[in-house]
Design an enzyme around this catalytic site. Structure first.
Site, mmCIF file in Angstrom:
data_model
loop_
_atom_site.group_PDB
_atom_site.id
_atom_site.type_symbol
_atom_site.label_atom_id
_atom_site.label_comp_id
_atom_site.label_asym_id
_atom_site.label_seq_id
_atom_site.Cartn_x
_atom_site.Cartn_y
_atom_site.Cartn_z
ATOM 1 N N GLN A 52 0.694 -1.104 0.000
ATOM 2 C CA GLN A 52 0.096 0.052 0.083
ATOM 3 C C GLN A 52 0.835 1.181 -0.177
ATOM 4 O O GLN A 52 2.073 1.319 0.368
ATOM 5 C CB GLN A 52 -0.815 -0.095 1.341
ATOM 6 C CG GLN A 52 -1.772 -1.028 1.281
ATOM 7 C CD GLN A 52 -2.308 -1.190 2.776
ATOM 8 O OE1 GLN A 52 -3.361 -1.244 2.961
ATOM 9 N NE2 GLN A 52 -1.412 -1.849 3.613
ATOM 10 N N GLU A 107 -3.731 0.104 12.926
ATOM 11 C CA GLU A 107 -3.280 1.384 13.747
ATOM 12 C C GLU A 107 -3.486 1.085 15.127
ATOM 13 O O GLU A 107 -2.998 2.116 16.167
ATOM 14 C CB GLU A 107 -4.273 2.432 13.308
ATOM 15 C CG GLU A 107 -5.699 2.365 13.676
ATOM 16 C CD GLU A 107 -6.694 3.473 13.165
ATOM 17 O OE1 GLU A 107 -6.923 4.312 14.081
ATOM 18 O OE2 GLU A 107 -7.056 3.478 11.981
ATOM 19 N N ASP A 127 -2.572 -8.063 11.061
ATOM 20 C CA ASP A 127 -2.478 -7.000 9.965
ATOM 21 C C ASP A 127 -1.193 -7.644 8.887
ATOM 22 O O ASP A 127 -0.295 -8.026 9.306
ATOM 23 C CB ASP A 127 -1.897 -5.664 10.294
ATOM 24 C CG ASP A 127 -2.390 -4.396 9.338
ATOM 25 O OD1 ASP A 127 -3.398 -3.886 9.459
ATOM 26 O OD2 ASP A 127 -1.712 -4.249 8.214
ATOM 27 N N ASP A 158 -1.116 -12.334 6.280
ATOM 28 C CA ASP A 158 -2.411 -12.225 5.469
ATOM 29 C C ASP A 158 -3.462 -12.860 6.466
ATOM 30 O O ASP A 158 -3.215 -14.024 6.787
ATOM 31 C CB ASP A 158 -2.319 -12.721 4.320
ATOM 32 C CG ASP A 158 -3.456 -12.825 3.312
ATOM 33 O OD1 ASP A 158 -4.691 -12.877 3.801
ATOM 34 O OD2 ASP A 158 -3.403 -12.697 2.083
ATOM 35 N N ALA A 159 -4.438 -12.095 6.794
ATOM 36 C CA ALA A 159 -5.565 -12.636 7.733
ATOM 37 C C ALA A 159 -6.187 -13.866 7.052
ATOM 38 O O ALA A 159 -6.533 -14.664 7.786
ATOM 39 C CB ALA A 159 -6.687 -11.371 7.895
ATOM 40 N N ASP A 176 -11.618 -5.108 10.356
ATOM 41 C CA ASP A 176 -11.177 -3.540 10.230
ATOM 42 C C ASP A 176 -10.133 -3.548 9.297
ATOM 43 O O ASP A 176 -9.195 -3.321 9.285
ATOM 44 C CB ASP A 176 -10.565 -3.498 11.863
ATOM 45 C CG ASP A 176 -10.146 -1.934 11.799
ATOM 46 O OD1 ASP A 176 -10.729 -1.145 10.887
ATOM 47 O OD2 ASP A 176 -9.518 -1.424 12.992
#
Length: 330
Positions: A52, A107, A127, A158-159, A176
């Protein structure tokens, strides 16, 4: 939300230290003919991870703001609205929540809210992006205690893979995640196959799944919100959608909560649970306000009722914008 980050002399910023942005603005392209701008104090961080594009801004109106792939993810002054709505309803509806798994949430705000519950014995936050987690730990002071809490298990993975490989189950699973954008890392975690084959088997009896579900305003709810709702309805017996306005998002925002056990949302009971189960005060939610969030306006309610699209890997919907994987230039 939007597509690109733009400020004067943006190309000169090297990401190594905060840059003075006097009279400069962050500009987010929400749609082809709509923009949303914030006056800036400074840019605290800019980087591109494996997954990202990440920017941390200090805005004049909303304080510190996390921007991923050009889209506002969280702002210091009003993130409590989003995170209270994401985390507390499922925990308050569950008879005795002890374990919680957060997909995304780098976060730390979701973990912070979950750890307020006295019954919680373990929060696992997974995350994919270690760089997001690292600079949020450094810059977002409101979550420092959460990151240090001994009940928090932090996993960088990776979830989808993490849930596939784990043997333990959870009372609550939370999505989330970043909004589904073309080329972004998250859209496969909104699909029917993921919910059915991977996520649901990792829930304990009476387990609850809740996810953020994107913009839910009059003009935006059919981008992904209605589709995510309908997709989850294919997998769980009981599904509740709810929305509220988040000022820094410039829109209503949506969440979807689901279980194979029925929900009992009664305001006096919820207020009693808040008093007894939570350490500290909630700023936004109480029993009456949560119940009100589940009452959708006629247009949105009708769209959810009539939605037929089911989210799959090959038939996904995306909000406006592109992830790093679909950008030709940075």
């Amino acid at each position: 939300m939007g597509e690109a980050v733009m400020f004067p002399n943006y190309h000169e910023f090297d990401g190594t230290k905060p840059r003075d942005m006097n009279d400069s603005w962050f500009e987010e392209v929400i749609d082809d003919n709509l923009k949303w701008s914030f006056a800036l104090n400074s840019v605290l961080h800019r980087g591109i991870s494996e997954y990202q594009e990440i920017v941390l801004l200090d805005t004049k109106r909303f304080g510190k703001a996390l921007v991923i792939d050009g889209k506002m993810q969280s702002a210091e002054s009003d993130e409590f609205i989003y995170h209270e709505c994401l985390i507390h309803p499922s925990l308050l509806c569950h008879p005795n929540p002890k374990t919680l798994f957060i997909m995304g949430g780098g976060e730390g705000s979701s973990a912070r809210e979950a750890l307020k519950h006295k019954s919680i014995e373990k929060v696992t936050m997974c995350d994919i992006d270690e760089e997001v987690v690292a600079f949020c730990r450094q810059h977002l002071t409101a979550n420092k205690e959460a990151f240090r809490n001994k009940l928090l298990e932090l996993v960088i993975n990776d979830a989808k893979i993490e849930l596939e490989e784990r043997k333990d189950k959870f009372d609550i699973i939370v999505g989330d995640l970043a909004d589904p954008v073309e080329g972004g890392p998250c859209y496969q975690l909104y699909t029917k196959s993921f919910y059915q084959a991977i996520l649901k088997p990792r829930l304990n009896p009476h387990g609850i799944f809740v996810t953020q579900a994107g913009p839910a305003g009059v003009f935006t709810h059919q981008e992904v919100f209605s589709s995510i709702y309908n997709t989850i309805k294919q997998v769980f017996k009981y599904v509740v959608a709810y929305t509220t306005h988040v000022p820094s998002f410039a829109d209503e925002w949506g969440w979807v909560m689901a279980s194979d056990s029925p929900f009992f949302i009664e305001e006096e009971t919820m207020d009693k649970k808040i008093r007894e189960m939570i350490n500290g005060e909630l700023l936004y939610l109480d029993g009456a306000s949560f119940y009100s969030l589940t009452v959708l306006n006629k247009m949105v309610s009708s769209s959810l009722k009539n939605e037929t699209h089911v989210y799959t890997e090959h038939n996904a919907r995306f909000i406006h914008g592109q992830g790093v994987g679909k950008k030709d230039t940075i």
